[in-house]
Write a protein that holds these residues in place. Structure first.
Motif, PDB file in Angstrom:
ATOM      1  N   UNK A  15      -7.834   5.103 -13.848  1.00 37.73           N
ATOM      2  CA  UNK A  15      -9.259   5.442 -13.737  1.00 37.73           C
ATOM      3  C   UNK A  15      -9.786   5.119 -12.338  1.00 37.73           C
ATOM      4  N   UNK A  16      -9.444   3.951 -11.831  1.00 35.82           N
ATOM      5  CA  UNK A  16      -9.910   3.570 -10.494  1.00 35.82           C
ATOM      6  C   UNK A  16      -9.256   4.442  -9.435  1.00 35.82           C
ATOM      7  N   UNK A  17      -8.001   4.791  -9.627  1.00 33.91           N
ATOM      8  CA  UNK A  17      -7.322   5.670  -8.681  1.00 33.91           C
ATOM      9  C   UNK A  17      -8.005   7.033  -8.624  1.00 33.91           C
ATOM     10  N   UNK A  18      -8.440   7.546  -9.783  1.00 33.91           N
ATOM     11  CA  UNK A  18      -9.194   8.805  -9.817  1.00 33.91           C
ATOM     12  C   UNK A  18     -10.516   8.669  -9.074  1.00 33.91           C
ATOM     13  N   UNK A  19     -11.180   7.520  -9.205  1.00 33.73           N
ATOM     14  CA  UNK A  19     -12.430   7.286  -8.470  1.00 33.73           C
ATOM     15  C   UNK A  19     -12.190   7.320  -6.958  1.00 33.73           C
ATOM     16  N   UNK A  20     -11.133   6.686  -6.522  1.00 33.97           N
ATOM     17  CA  UNK A  20     -10.800   6.664  -5.095  1.00 33.97           C
ATOM     18  C   UNK A  20     -10.471   8.078  -4.615  1.00 33.97           C
ATOM     19  N   UNK A  21      -9.751   8.840  -5.442  1.00 37.69           N
ATOM     20  CA  UNK A  21      -9.429  10.229  -5.081  1.00 37.69           C
ATOM     21  C   UNK A  21     -10.695  11.059  -4.907  1.00 37.69           C
ATOM     22  N   UNK A  22     -11.692  10.839  -5.754  1.00 38.88           N
ATOM     23  CA  UNK A  22     -12.960  11.566  -5.629  1.00 38.88           C
ATOM     24  C   UNK A  22     -13.679  11.203  -4.323  1.00 38.88           C
ATOM     25  N   UNK A  23     -13.619   9.944  -3.940  1.00 35.78           N
ATOM     26  CA  UNK A  23     -14.225   9.518  -2.665  1.00 35.78           C
ATOM     27  C   UNK A  23     -13.525  10.213  -1.505  1.00 35.78           C
ATOM     28  N   UNK A  24     -12.198  10.247  -1.555  1.00 33.74           N
ATOM     29  CA  UNK A  24     -11.428  10.891  -0.482  1.00 33.74           C
ATOM     30  C   UNK A  24     -11.740  12.388  -0.419  1.00 33.74           C
ATOM     31  N   UNK A  25     -11.865  13.040  -1.573  1.00 34.53           N
ATOM     32  CA  UNK A  25     -12.206  14.467  -1.592  1.00 34.53           C
ATOM     33  C   UNK A  25     -13.601  14.718  -1.033  1.00 34.53           C
ATOM     34  N   UNK A  26     -14.506  13.787  -1.262  1.00 32.82           N
ATOM     35  CA  UNK A  26     -15.883  13.950  -0.782  1.00 32.82           C
ATOM     36  C   UNK A  26     -15.975  13.797   0.736  1.00 32.82           C
ATOM     37  N   UNK A  27     -15.021  13.092   1.345  1.00 40.64           N
ATOM     38  CA  UNK A  27     -15.031  12.863   2.794  1.00 40.64           C
ATOM     39  C   UNK A  27     -13.677  13.260   3.384  1.00 40.64           C
ATOM     40  N   UNK A  28     -13.359  14.559   3.406  1.00 39.58           N
ATOM     41  CA  UNK A  28     -12.031  15.000   3.852  1.00 39.58           C
ATOM     42  C   UNK A  28     -11.751  14.739   5.329  1.00 39.58           C
ATOM     43  N   UNK A  29     -12.770  14.510   6.117  1.00 45.92           N
ATOM     44  CA  UNK A  29     -12.565  14.284   7.550  1.00 45.92           C
ATOM     45  C   UNK A  29     -12.124  12.854   7.866  1.00 45.92           C
ATOM     46  N   UNK A  30     -12.125  11.976   6.865  1.00 42.19           N
ATOM     47  CA  UNK A  30     -11.796  10.567   7.075  1.00 42.19           C
ATOM     48  C   UNK A  30     -10.287  10.369   7.062  1.00 42.19           C
ATOM     49  N   UNK A  31      -9.807   9.541   7.971  1.00 39.56           N
ATOM     50  CA  UNK A  31      -8.409   9.137   8.001  1.00 39.56           C
ATOM     51  C   UNK A  31      -8.311   7.750   7.378  1.00 39.56           C
ATOM     52  N   UNK A  32      -7.350   7.569   6.484  1.00 36.14           N
ATOM     53  CA  UNK A  32      -7.207   6.305   5.775  1.00 36.14           C
ATOM     54  C   UNK A  32      -5.911   5.603   6.127  1.00 36.14           C
ATOM     55  N   UNK A  33      -5.974   4.297   6.086  1.00 34.38           N
ATOM     56  CA  UNK A  33      -4.784   3.463   6.167  1.00 34.38           C
ATOM     57  C   UNK A  33      -4.862   2.528   4.971  1.00 34.38           C
ATOM     58  N   UNK A  34      -3.889   2.632   4.080  1.00 33.81           N
ATOM     59  CA  UNK A  34      -3.891   1.826   2.869  1.00 33.81           C
ATOM     60  C   UNK A  34      -3.062   0.573   3.078  1.00 33.81           C
ATOM     61  N   UNK A  35      -3.525  -0.519   2.508  1.00 35.59           N
ATOM     62  CA  UNK A  35      -2.798  -1.780   2.593  1.00 35.59           C
ATOM     63  C   UNK A  35      -2.934  -2.543   1.302  1.00 35.59           C
ATOM     64  N   UNK A  36      -2.082  -3.502   1.117  1.00 38.42           N
ATOM     65  CA  UNK A  36      -2.147  -4.319  -0.082  1.00 38.42           C
ATOM     66  C   UNK A  36      -1.335  -5.585   0.111  1.00 38.42           C
ATOM     67  N   UNK A  37      -1.374  -6.410  -0.890  1.00 39.29           N
ATOM     68  CA  UNK A  37      -0.687  -7.697  -0.826  1.00 39.29           C
ATOM     69  C   UNK A  37       0.103  -7.916  -2.104  1.00 39.29           C
ATOM     70  N   UNK A  38       1.216  -8.622  -1.982  1.00 38.24           N
ATOM     71  CA  UNK A  38       1.956  -9.027  -3.171  1.00 38.24           C
ATOM     72  C   UNK A  38       1.451 -10.398  -3.594  1.00 38.24           C
ATOM     73  N   UNK A  39       1.655 -10.717  -4.863  1.00 32.12           N
ATOM     74  CA  UNK A  39       1.259 -12.040  -5.341  1.00 32.12           C
ATOM     75  C   UNK A  39       2.467 -12.974  -5.260  1.00 32.12           C
ATOM     76  N   UNK A  40       2.316 -14.167  -5.788  1.00 31.27           N
ATOM     77  CA  UNK A  40       3.408 -15.137  -5.727  1.00 31.27           C
ATOM     78  C   UNK A  40       4.172 -15.225  -7.050  1.00 31.27           C
ATOM     79  N   UNK A  41       4.138 -14.129  -7.826  1.00 33.02           N
ATOM     80  CA  UNK A  41       4.842 -14.089  -9.101  1.00 33.02           C
ATOM     81  C   UNK A  41       6.251 -13.557  -8.880  1.00 33.02           C
ATOM     82  N   UNK A  42       7.229 -14.173  -9.484  1.00 32.07           N
ATOM     83  CA  UNK A  42       8.594 -13.650  -9.438  1.00 32.07           C
ATOM     84  C   UNK A  42       9.362 -14.074  -8.201  1.00 32.07           C
TER      85      UNK A  42
END
Length: 108
Positions: A69-96
């Motif tokens: 659901x949240x991924x669909x929300x983000x996709x809608x934001x990206x579709x609304x602003x097609x001229x924007x360039x994105x750089x995605x980042x994230x972090x791993x947790x300390x599990x495992x």
């Protein structure tokens, strides 16, 4: 239309019309004030947006089904602003296993 029955009726003194209209007008005035007075910082290449409800399967770079659901929300934001360039980042947790977490970080 929701208000069509209410608006077409004459307003009687002491009616419940004002009981719902007055709070609505107050909320509208507060929102108007907030939008007019709050400044939004400029977005540049160093600006980060943090999204909640994006969860990964443990030991994997795959998203949990609950994240769709949240991924669909983000996709809608990206579709609304097609001229924007994105750089995605994230972090791993300390599990495992540490090595697996490092491998996932490098793979994504």
């Amino acid at each position: 239309m929701f208000l069509s029955g209410v608006v077409s009726q004459p307003v009687q003194k002491g009616s419940s019309f004002w009981k719902w209209l007055l709070p609505l007008l107050i909320v509208a005035a507060v929102l108007f004030f907030l939008f007019k007075t709050c400044s939004v910082p400029p977005v540049d290449k160093k600006t980060w947006f943090t999204f909640d409800r994006l969860e990964f399967e443990t030991g994997s770079a795959n998203l949990e089904p609950s994240s769709m659901e949240q991924l669909k929300n983000i996709a809608e934001i990206i579709k609304a602003y097609p001229q924007v360039t994105l750089k995605l980042g994230g972090y791993t947790d300390d599990t495992g296993n540490r090595q697996i977490s490092d491998d996932i970080t490098l793979a994504s």
